[in-house]
Design a protein around this motif. Structure first.
Motif, PDB file in Angstrom:
ATOM      1  N   ALA A  28     -23.275 -11.350 -54.258  1.00  0.00           N
ATOM      2  CA  ALA A  28     -23.294 -11.310 -52.791  1.00  0.00           C
ATOM      3  C   ALA A  28     -23.734  -9.934 -52.293  1.00  0.00           C
ATOM      4  O   ALA A  28     -24.546  -9.833 -51.362  1.00  0.00           O
ATOM      5  CB  ALA A  28     -21.914 -11.665 -52.237  1.00  0.00           C
ATOM      6  N   ALA A  29     -23.225  -8.872 -52.909  1.00  0.00           N
ATOM      7  CA  ALA A  29     -23.624  -7.524 -52.500  1.00  0.00           C
ATOM      8  C   ALA A  29     -25.118  -7.307 -52.754  1.00  0.00           C
ATOM      9  O   ALA A  29     -25.822  -6.763 -51.902  1.00  0.00           O
ATOM     10  CB  ALA A  29     -22.798  -6.478 -53.245  1.00  0.00           C
ATOM     11  N   GLY A  59     -20.794  -3.814 -56.187  1.00  0.00           N
ATOM     12  CA  GLY A  59     -19.997  -4.906 -55.639  1.00  0.00           C
ATOM     13  C   GLY A  59     -19.099  -5.542 -56.681  1.00  0.00           C
ATOM     14  O   GLY A  59     -17.924  -5.833 -56.426  1.00  0.00           O
ATOM     15  N   ALA A  60     -19.632  -5.747 -57.883  1.00  0.00           N
ATOM     16  CA  ALA A  60     -18.824  -6.321 -58.959  1.00  0.00           C
ATOM     17  C   ALA A  60     -17.717  -5.362 -59.385  1.00  0.00           C
ATOM     18  O   ALA A  60     -16.560  -5.776 -59.594  1.00  0.00           O
ATOM     19  CB  ALA A  60     -19.716  -6.673 -60.147  1.00  0.00           C
ATOM     20  N   ILE A 155     -20.111  -7.269 -46.904  1.00  0.00           N
ATOM     21  CA  ILE A 155     -19.656  -6.974 -48.265  1.00  0.00           C
ATOM     22  C   ILE A 155     -18.149  -6.796 -48.278  1.00  0.00           C
ATOM     23  O   ILE A 155     -17.454  -7.282 -49.182  1.00  0.00           O
ATOM     24  CB  ILE A 155     -20.384  -5.733 -48.819  1.00  0.00           C
ATOM     25  CG1 ILE A 155     -21.859  -6.052 -49.074  1.00  0.00           C
ATOM     26  CG2 ILE A 155     -19.735  -5.233 -50.103  1.00  0.00           C
ATOM     27  CD1 ILE A 155     -22.709  -4.849 -49.412  1.00  0.00           C
ATOM     28  N   VAL A 156     -17.606  -6.117 -47.273  1.00  0.00           N
ATOM     29  CA  VAL A 156     -16.155  -5.934 -47.170  1.00  0.00           C
ATOM     30  C   VAL A 156     -15.459  -7.288 -47.042  1.00  0.00           C
ATOM     31  O   VAL A 156     -14.431  -7.535 -47.684  1.00  0.00           O
ATOM     32  CB  VAL A 156     -15.811  -5.006 -45.980  1.00  0.00           C
ATOM     33  CG1 VAL A 156     -14.347  -5.077 -45.623  1.00  0.00           C
ATOM     34  CG2 VAL A 156     -16.205  -3.578 -46.310  1.00  0.00           C
ATOM     35  N   LEU A 157     -16.019  -8.175 -46.250  1.00  0.00           N
ATOM     36  CA  LEU A 157     -15.432  -9.505 -46.093  1.00  0.00           C
ATOM     37  C   LEU A 157     -15.452 -10.278 -47.405  1.00  0.00           C
ATOM     38  O   LEU A 157     -14.448 -10.900 -47.785  1.00  0.00           O
ATOM     39  CB  LEU A 157     -16.167 -10.280 -45.003  1.00  0.00           C
ATOM     40  CG  LEU A 157     -15.630 -11.681 -44.711  1.00  0.00           C
ATOM     41  CD1 LEU A 157     -14.201 -11.600 -44.185  1.00  0.00           C
ATOM     42  CD2 LEU A 157     -16.532 -12.391 -43.734  1.00  0.00           C
ATOM     43  N   VAL A 158     -16.561 -10.232 -48.125  1.00  0.00           N
ATOM     44  CA  VAL A 158     -16.641 -10.923 -49.419  1.00  0.00           C
ATOM     45  C   VAL A 158     -15.628 -10.343 -50.398  1.00  0.00           C
ATOM     46  O   VAL A 158     -14.928 -11.085 -51.103  1.00  0.00           O
ATOM     47  CB  VAL A 158     -18.078 -10.836 -49.988  1.00  0.00           C
ATOM     48  CG1 VAL A 158     -18.130 -11.265 -51.440  1.00  0.00           C
ATOM     49  CG2 VAL A 158     -19.022 -11.669 -49.162  1.00  0.00           C
ATOM     50  N   LEU A 159     -15.522  -9.028 -50.436  1.00  0.00           N
ATOM     51  CA  LEU A 159     -14.563  -8.398 -51.351  1.00  0.00           C
ATOM     52  C   LEU A 159     -13.127  -8.726 -50.964  1.00  0.00           C
ATOM     53  O   LEU A 159     -12.270  -8.951 -51.835  1.00  0.00           O
ATOM     54  CB  LEU A 159     -14.771  -6.883 -51.372  1.00  0.00           C
ATOM     55  CG  LEU A 159     -16.041  -6.391 -52.055  1.00  0.00           C
ATOM     56  CD1 LEU A 159     -16.210  -4.900 -51.839  1.00  0.00           C
ATOM     57  CD2 LEU A 159     -16.018  -6.730 -53.527  1.00  0.00           C
TER      58      LEU A 159
END
Length: 173
Positions: A28-29, A59-60, A155-159
């Motif tokens: 996603a990132a 991101g990972a 990215i913050v939301l996905v994390l």
């Protein structure tokens, strides 16, 4: 109360349950940064591909670090609390992971020189300089152009969403 078999089977189940979330956060990132590169009108060349890969690795790594923090400190809290802490911690953890990625990838040549000649102070001095000041400069100077205005909040939301799933082991504790 009957417990599971434990041992390597349990570790494998836990790792399999988290591996897909870590991979999804990295993908996603990378995808969001790819869209940002296209939005900026930059050509896709080896430099931008490396940059996209670096953001994906960050991101990972950030997802892994957030899951470790959640496993250590957020074991007995509910989903809203996990989401709130994920939203609070995701941006700093992602930037730290991005800094680590820049430090390692940018210092590969100096690391190779240090491994080839461990006693050479020149390589060690340049390695320390690249691991600290140069990597921080890259994050401070170049990252905002790719992360702002919209990729970083997504990215913050996905994390943060990676923290919502709790394994059965965490639910029992």
């Amino acid at each position: 109360m009957r417990r599971g078999r434990g041992g390597l089977r349990n570790i494998g189940v836990v790792l399999a349950g988290t591996a897909w979330r870590i991979a999804l956060a990295g993908l996603a990132a990378a995808a969001l940064i790819y869209l940002r590169v296209l939005e900026r009108g930059e050509p896709i060349n080896p430099r931008t591909e490396a940059l996209i890969a670096l953001f994906g690795v960050a991101g990972a790594l950030a997802a892994l670090l957030l899951m470790l923090l959640a496993a250590l400190f957020l074991r007995r809290v509910g989903r809203p609390t996990r989401l709130l802490w994920g939203l609070v911690l995701a941006a700093p953890v992602f930037l730290i992971a991005l800094y680590a990625g820049f430090a390692v990838f940018h210092s590969a040549v100096e690391l190779e020189g240090l491994i080839a000649d461990p006693g050479d102070a020149h390589h060690l001095r340049h390695l320390i300089h690249r691991l600290t000041f140069v990597a921080a400069g890259y994050v401070i100077v170049f990252a905002p152009a790719y992360l702002w205005p919209w990729p970083l909040p997504l990215i913050v939301l996905v994390l943060a969403l990676t923290l919502l799933h709790r394994s059965r082991r965490e639910k029992r504790a």
